[in-house]
Scaffold this motif. Structure first.
Motif, short mmCIF file in Angstrom:
data_model
loop_
_atom_site.label_atom_id
_atom_site.label_comp_id
_atom_site.label_asym_id
_atom_site.label_seq_id
_atom_site.Cartn_x
_atom_site.Cartn_y
_atom_site.Cartn_z
N PHE A 1 -35.21 -11.08 34.50
CA PHE A 1 -36.39 -10.97 35.38
C PHE A 1 -36.02 -11.41 36.79
O PHE A 1 -36.47 -10.81 37.77
N ARG A 2 -35.22 -12.46 36.89
CA ARG A 2 -34.82 -12.94 38.23
C ARG A 2 -34.03 -11.87 38.98
O ARG A 2 -34.10 -11.76 40.20
N MET B 1 -43.90 -15.59 33.08
CA MET B 1 -42.54 -15.47 33.60
C MET B 1 -42.34 -14.30 34.55
O MET B 1 -41.23 -14.06 35.02
N ASP B 2 -43.40 -13.58 34.87
CA ASP B 2 -43.27 -12.62 35.96
C ASP B 2 -43.18 -13.31 37.31
O ASP B 2 -42.70 -12.72 38.28
N TRP C 1 -45.50 -14.22 47.71
CA TRP C 1 -44.30 -13.79 48.41
C TRP C 1 -44.14 -14.33 49.83
O TRP C 1 -43.55 -13.65 50.68
N GLN D 1 -52.25 -7.01 29.99
CA GLN D 1 -52.44 -5.60 30.37
C GLN D 1 -52.49 -4.70 29.14
O GLN D 1 -53.33 -3.81 29.03
N HIS E 1 -39.08 -15.72 42.01
CA HIS E 1 -38.58 -14.71 42.95
C HIS E 1 -38.81 -15.07 44.40
O HIS E 1 -38.35 -14.35 45.29
N ALA E 2 -39.60 -16.09 44.66
CA ALA E 2 -40.00 -16.37 46.04
C ALA E 2 -40.75 -17.69 46.10
O ALA E 2 -41.01 -18.31 45.07
N ASP F 1 -35.90 -15.94 47.76
CA ASP F 1 -35.53 -15.00 46.70
C ASP F 1 -34.21 -15.40 46.04
O ASP F 1 -33.52 -16.30 46.48
N VAL F 2 -33.87 -14.67 44.97
CA VAL F 2 -32.72 -15.03 44.15
C VAL F 2 -31.43 -14.57 44.81
O VAL F 2 -31.34 -13.44 45.30
N HIS G 1 -42.13 -4.90 42.89
CA HIS G 1 -41.82 -5.82 43.99
C HIS G 1 -40.54 -6.56 43.67
O HIS G 1 -40.07 -6.55 42.54
N GLY G 2 -40.02 -7.25 44.67
CA GLY G 2 -38.83 -8.06 44.44
C GLY G 2 -37.57 -7.23 44.45
O GLY G 2 -37.53 -6.15 45.03
N HIS H 1 -29.83 -13.96 29.34
CA HIS H 1 -31.19 -14.38 28.96
C HIS H 1 -32.23 -13.55 29.72
O HIS H 1 -31.99 -13.15 30.86
N PHE H 2 -33.39 -13.34 29.07
CA PHE H 2 -34.42 -12.51 29.73
C PHE H 2 -34.92 -13.11 31.04
O PHE H 2 -35.29 -12.40 31.96
N ARG H 3 -34.91 -14.45 31.13
CA ARG H 3 -35.33 -15.08 32.38
C ARG H 3 -34.45 -14.63 33.55
O ARG H 3 -34.93 -14.30 34.64
N GLY I 1 -37.23 -8.70 39.27
CA GLY I 1 -38.56 -8.85 39.88
C GLY I 1 -39.62 -8.82 38.80
O GLY I 1 -39.31 -8.70 37.62
N PRO I 2 -40.91 -8.94 39.20
CA PRO I 2 -41.99 -9.00 38.21
C PRO I 2 -42.19 -7.65 37.51
O PRO I 2 -41.81 -6.61 38.04
N SER I 3 -42.83 -7.69 36.34
CA SER I 3 -43.05 -6.44 35.60
C SER I 3 -44.37 -5.77 35.94
O SER I 3 -44.59 -4.62 35.58
N ASN I 4 -45.28 -6.49 36.64
CA ASN I 4 -46.59 -5.87 36.91
C ASN I 4 -46.63 -5.07 38.20
O ASN I 4 -47.51 -4.24 38.37
N TYR I 5 -45.73 -5.34 39.12
CA TYR I 5 -45.66 -4.56 40.36
C TYR I 5 -44.19 -4.24 40.66
O TYR I 5 -43.30 -4.98 40.26
#
Lengths: 102, 555
Positions: free
Chosen positions: A83-84, B415-416, B95, B430, B50-51, A19-20, A93-94, A78-80, A87-91
């Protein structure tokens, strides 16, 4: 010629978890970007990068990322990097799902 | 289904032990990241945003209930309870922690699975028609050949350090569902004078330089398959560029040297290799064939199917979109959509994987396929079982009736998750699926392939989507370019860019305008989006995207 130096944070991925992580002023690694050291001097940034790259048994892929000062501490530009830090936008998580920001 | 031999099993166990030692040496500091990286990549382990990410091969997309159940167990024990099925018929776990990966690989080996050559500059997992062995239009099941290629290419000493990665796709049907024209090598089974062989396509590919592969050999006898493939890869190994990563794929080798030069070199190499092949490959092929047991198809009435089809509109809608013609009378190929509206394309929870495993065992002769379109296929279902199958799928949230429609979107992780991505793909997929579900339009729109990539590497196959979307970073903002008219089938074409891209909050309305333009100008429901585009050209779609009053939307 060269562009003026803009503030940075030193970031990488943790060797074991992947992880970051960000480098703090004390030279530790944090999972909360707000606790990272905001590096505003170019020469200092280069030293930090060399120090981080030497921690080969702790982190992977260290680099300097653009950052700006925010209310809690450094924030991504930056958007990258956003996100780091999140975490991801779909769940859920992270980083966003971890309360143990230490 | 191919069952591993003792040799295969011992090989996998040895590789797991080897990798376990490599991980220990990395953690102890004995190996640097530069030393470790190629070793982990050879075993499918990436470090992403992220992992870590473990990419597991599902050879030619075929698996059974036991394998699927093991993937579910792995997802729960070492990941976050789900897996992501990819456009290369693989599954990715997003993960894992480094220390756990050797245990994950050992668990995979327990069910004859692995992650070997799912990365690196090697011959990757061979992909195949996801209807292989079942399709009504098939000349021959291509999977024994795919398995032969897998065994030949695994740890092939000559091909471990190619100029770049190398992807082979194979189909046994004239209707190309394996995108053979956009692979380093595409193999299409053909008949000539009563014999079966392959049309060999070389140098296709998407990515930074999208190219439809030209034909290298119009008929290759099946017995010549391995020496000929070896001649192609050996020619590429010497001729391919190693000075520039972006010019290293065989498509550039073919483009720069010309297909005739490449053909002459391959044929020259082939003559020597053919002579050196002792026939062991044909013995092996015969053994592999014997291990692909064709299911014992039954003859039974299909009244239950007909009755449910008449009585239940939800079942009828699912049957109309998600079933395909099977070679055996009374059977159907059922595609299970992993594209519920608003869900992440290609993701399945551990629970859903277990349901799929159960259903394959109960109704599908214990066979499952992963499609490059990121869905799961039950290739052999007797029609009398379809109503019960559908009911069980509904309970698990797996009965979405959208195969081949606009919400059946291919999307890369973007990028997710992906360290290479320049923009996100998943949220766009989505939103598009959700929007067209709200409009209740997708069945009226009919067949439409929408494909999204989050960077120029084109894992989401956007170039061959009827509508393709490419996510880019434009001055620090996510921006999405549209291409139209791509085609992934035997009539393959690379799509054409419409013009300037759209910001994230404008891409869904832009797609909606494209679709409304299509609906208002098509000659009837039988004229698909792609057919209308081919008849009308770009102009009306460009007008819909950028015409009067739309300029402000375009970036």
């Amino acid at each position: 010629m060269s562009r003026p130096f803009t503030p940075k944070v030193l970031t990488a991925n943790d060797l074991l978890r992947g992880d970051v992580v960000w480098l703090t002023e004390a030279g530790d690694w944090t999972r909360d970007m707000a606790r990272a050291e905001l590096i505003e001097d170019e020469a200092h940034a280069q030293i930090r990068l060399i120090e981080a790259e030497a921690q080969n048994d702790r982190v992977v892929g260290a680099y300097l990322a653009e950052a700006r000062a925010g209310a809690r501490g450094p924030e991504p530009v930056h958007f990258r990097e956003a996100f780091r830090s999140r975490g991801p936008s779909n769940y859920f998580h992270g980083k966003q799902a971890e309360s143990d920001h230490v | 289904m191919y069952d591993y031999t003792d040799f295969d099993d011992a090989f996998l166990r040895a590789r797991v032990a080897q990798f376990r030692a490599q991980v220990e040496r990395r953690i102890s500091g004995a190996l640097t990241e530069e030393e470790f990286r190629p070793l982990r990549l050879m075993n499918g382990l990436y470090l992403q945003l992220h992992a870590y990410m473990l990419r597991v091969a599902i050879p030619y997309g075929s698996l059974d209930g036991a394998k699927m159940r093991q993937l579910a167990d792995i997802a729960e024990r070492w990941d976050k309870g789900y897996g992501h099925f990819t456009t290369r018929q693989n599954i990715q776990f997003n993960w894992p922690e480094l220390r756990d990966v050797p245990d994950m690989l050992a668990a995979l080996a327990d069910v004859s699975m692995h992650a070997i050559q799912t990365s690196g500059n090697t011959i990757r997992n061979v992909t195949a028609d996801h209807f292989a062995g079942a399709a009504a239009d098939e000349i021959e099941d291509p999977r024994p050949y795919a398995e032969l290629i897998r065994q030949w290419s695994t740890d092939h000493p000559e091909f471990q350090f190619l100029p770049r990665k190398f992807k082979i796709a194979i189909t046994g049907s004239p209707n190309d569902r394996a995108v053979t024209r956009a692979h380093d090598i595409g193999l299409r089974m053909v008949r000539k004078d009563g014999a079966t062989g392959f049309e060999v396509i070389v140098g296709g590919g998407l990515g930074r330089t999208p190219l439809i592969g030209p034909v290298l050999r119009d008929f290759l006898p099946v017995a010549d398959l391995l020496p000929y493939l070896e001649a192609i890869v050996a020619t590429y190994n010497l001729l391919g560029r190693r000075d520039n990563k972006y010019k290293a794929r065989i498509k550039i080798t073919v483009q720069e040297n010309g297909i005739d030069t490449v053909r002459a070199l391959v044929e020259q190499d082939f003559a020597a290799r053919r002579a050196a092949f002792s026939g062991a490959d044909q013995v092996l092929l015969a053994e592999i064939r014997a291990r692909f047991r064709r299911p014992e198809f039954v003859t039974a009435p299909t009244d239950a199917f007909e009755a449910a089809y008449q009585a239940d509109p939800v079942f009828r809608s699912w049957a109309d979109t998600n079933l395909a013609a099977h070679a055996a009378p009374g059977y159907a190929i059922a595609t299970v959509s992993l594209k519920a509206h608003g869900a992440t394309p290609g993701d399945a929870t551990a629970r859903q994987m277990r349901v799929l495993a159960d259903l394959a065992e109960a109704f599908g002769h214990d066979e499952l396929r992963v499609s490059h379109e990121q869905n799961i296929v039950l290739p052999h279902v007797h029609k009398s079982h379809l109503p019960a199958l559908h009911a069980r799928l509904r309970e698990a949230g797996l009965a979405t009736a959208n195969i081949g429609l606009i919400s059946d979107i291919i999307a890369c992780p973007g990028m997710d998750y992906c360290a290479l991505a320049t923009a996100r793909s998943i949220p766009i997929a989505q939103q598009i699926a959700t929007r067209f579900e709200e409009l209740k339009l997708e069945h009226e729109i009919g067949p439409l392939k929408l494909k999204i990539s989050g960077c120029i590497n084109a894992c989401g196959h956007h170039h061959v989507g009827h509508i393709g979307i490419l996510g880019l970073d434009r001055a620090g903002v996510e921006n999405y370019q549209i291409t139209l008219g791509g085609d992934a089938t035997e009539t393959a074409e690379i799509g054409t860019r419409t013009g300037p891209g759209f910001p994230a909050d404008e891409i869904v309305p832009a797609v909606e305008r494209l679709i409304l333009a299509y609906l208002s100008s098509r000659e009837g429901p039988e004229e698909s989006f792609l057919m209308a585009y081919r008849r009308l050209g770009m102009a009306p779609f460009k007008e819909a995207l950028y015409g009067e009053g739309r300029q402000r939307d375009a970036a």
